[in-house]
Write an enzyme that holds these catalytic residues in place. Structure first.
Site, PDB file in Angstrom:
ATOM      1  CD  GLU A 163      -2.404   1.420   2.701  1.00  0.00           C
ATOM      2  OE1 GLU A 163      -1.743   1.198   3.729  1.00  0.00           O
ATOM      3  OE2 GLU A 163      -3.610   1.742   2.727  1.00  0.00           O
TER       4      GLU A 163
ATOM      5  CD  GLU B 123      -6.401   2.084   7.180  1.00  0.00           C
ATOM      6  OE1 GLU B 123      -6.260   2.413   5.999  1.00  0.00           O
ATOM      7  OE2 GLU B 123      -5.527   1.439   7.806  1.00  0.00           O
TER       8      GLU B 123
HETATM    9  O1  LIG Z   1      -2.035   3.631   6.995  1.00  0.00           O
HETATM   10  C1  LIG Z   1      -2.836   2.990   6.309  1.00  0.00           C
HETATM   11  O2  LIG Z   1      -3.669   3.495   5.494  1.00  0.00           O
HETATM   12  C2  LIG Z   1      -2.846   1.516   6.380  1.00  0.00           C
HETATM   13  O3  LIG Z   1      -3.736   0.920   5.804  1.00  0.00           O
HETATM   14  C3  LIG Z   1      -1.749   0.766   7.117  1.00  0.00           C
HETATM   15  O4  LIG Z   1      -2.033  -0.594   7.067  1.00  0.00           O
HETATM   16  C4  LIG Z   1      -1.582   1.131   8.554  1.00  0.00           C
HETATM   17  O5  LIG Z   1      -0.960   2.308   8.738  1.00  0.00           O
HETATM   18 MG   LIG Z   2      -4.814   2.149   4.472  1.00  0.00          MG
END
Ligand SMILES: O=C(O)C(=O)[C@H](O)CO
Ligand SMILES: [Mg+2]
Length: 255
Positions: free
Chosen positions: A141, A238
């Protein structure tokens, strides 16, 4: 409409981690993700997941010493043994809990540093081989530098290059809409272009990283595009609830 997974590291913080599974299920979620399950025995986490009748979408490999500021080890020269041990732990937990996806974090290192690049390539290949043998998906990511200053993987195009180099069908992109908008913008077109290698999607409002429908993006349009590209995975919520997790869930009936 996408299938949303509650992120138990960001949401339901009103209760201890192990109680968040039931809280998410009571709020209507059918799946969860979180950063790290490693403070608890895998069997206990699996028990809570199953008792709540939830699917597990994803969690991260151990990141090194998070409290000391480490944010992954994949790009850290000299930490190869720690990375290998973290990979063993992550796969062991994944087998017990039953996650289909692991996220490998890169760590804090200059994106142009040749040693960091070489270390990242080696560790990504190692993780790809081991997760492939275990039948577990692996995602990487890109993360923006405002939230994580100095993070090695801070560009979507670089992530695509690393994924292409590994050339393994189970190694894909964790497409976090929040980071995409901050790093590059162009969300709709990049969702279309990257659809074939997107392994996981996450959302949060920009710039505040709160609930959908509260930021600068047209989240309804993005959710429609996620459906339109045929994405079948979960969309991880998230985000940091602006004022209480349950109080902030009204967006789910408005998208
Ligand atoms: O920071 C993010 O967006 C994440 O998805 C990581 O897994 C955690 O910091
Ligand atoms: Mg993330």
């Amino acid at each position: 409409m996408p299938k949303f997974a509650a992120n138990l590291s960001m949401m339901f913080n009103e209760v201890p981690f192990l109680d968040r599974f039931a809280a998410a299920a009571e709020s209507g979620f059918k799946a969860v993700e979180y950063l790290f399950p490693y403070d608890n025995p895998a069997e206990i986490v699996a028990e809570r997941l199953q008792a709540a009748g939830l699917a597990q979408a994803l969690f991260n490999m151990p990141p090194g010493d998070w409290a000391a500021g480490e944010r992954g080890m994949a790009a850290l020269p000299g930490r190869e043994a720690d990375f290998a041990s973290a990979l063993d732990t992550a796969i062991a937990y994944a087998k017990v809990i039953g996650t289909p996806l692991l996220h490998m974090m890169a760590g804090l290192a200059p994106a142009s540093d040749s040693q960091a690049i070489a270390t990242y390539r080696e560790n990504l290949q190692r993780a790809a081989d081991r997760t492939g043998e275990a039948g577990i998906g692996l995602v990487i990511e890109p993360i923006n530098g405002r939230d994580m200053p100095g993070y090695f993987l801070n560009d979507f195009n670089r992530a695509l290059d690393f994924i292409a180099e590994v050339d393994a069908p189970h190694v894909k992109l964790q497409y976090d809409v929040y980071h995409r908008q901050i790093l590059h913008g162009d969300v709709i077109m990049s969702l279309r272009q990257m659809a074939p290698i997107i392994g996981h999607i996450q959302i949060a409002s920009v710039p505040d990283r709160h609930e959908p429908l509260t930021g600068e993006l047209d989240d309804r349009r993005i959710f429609a595009e996620i459906d339109a590209i045929g994405y079948q995975g979960y969309v991880g919520c998230e985000y940091r609830p602006a004022a209480g997790t349950r109080e902030g869930l009204g967006w789910m009936s408005k998208v």
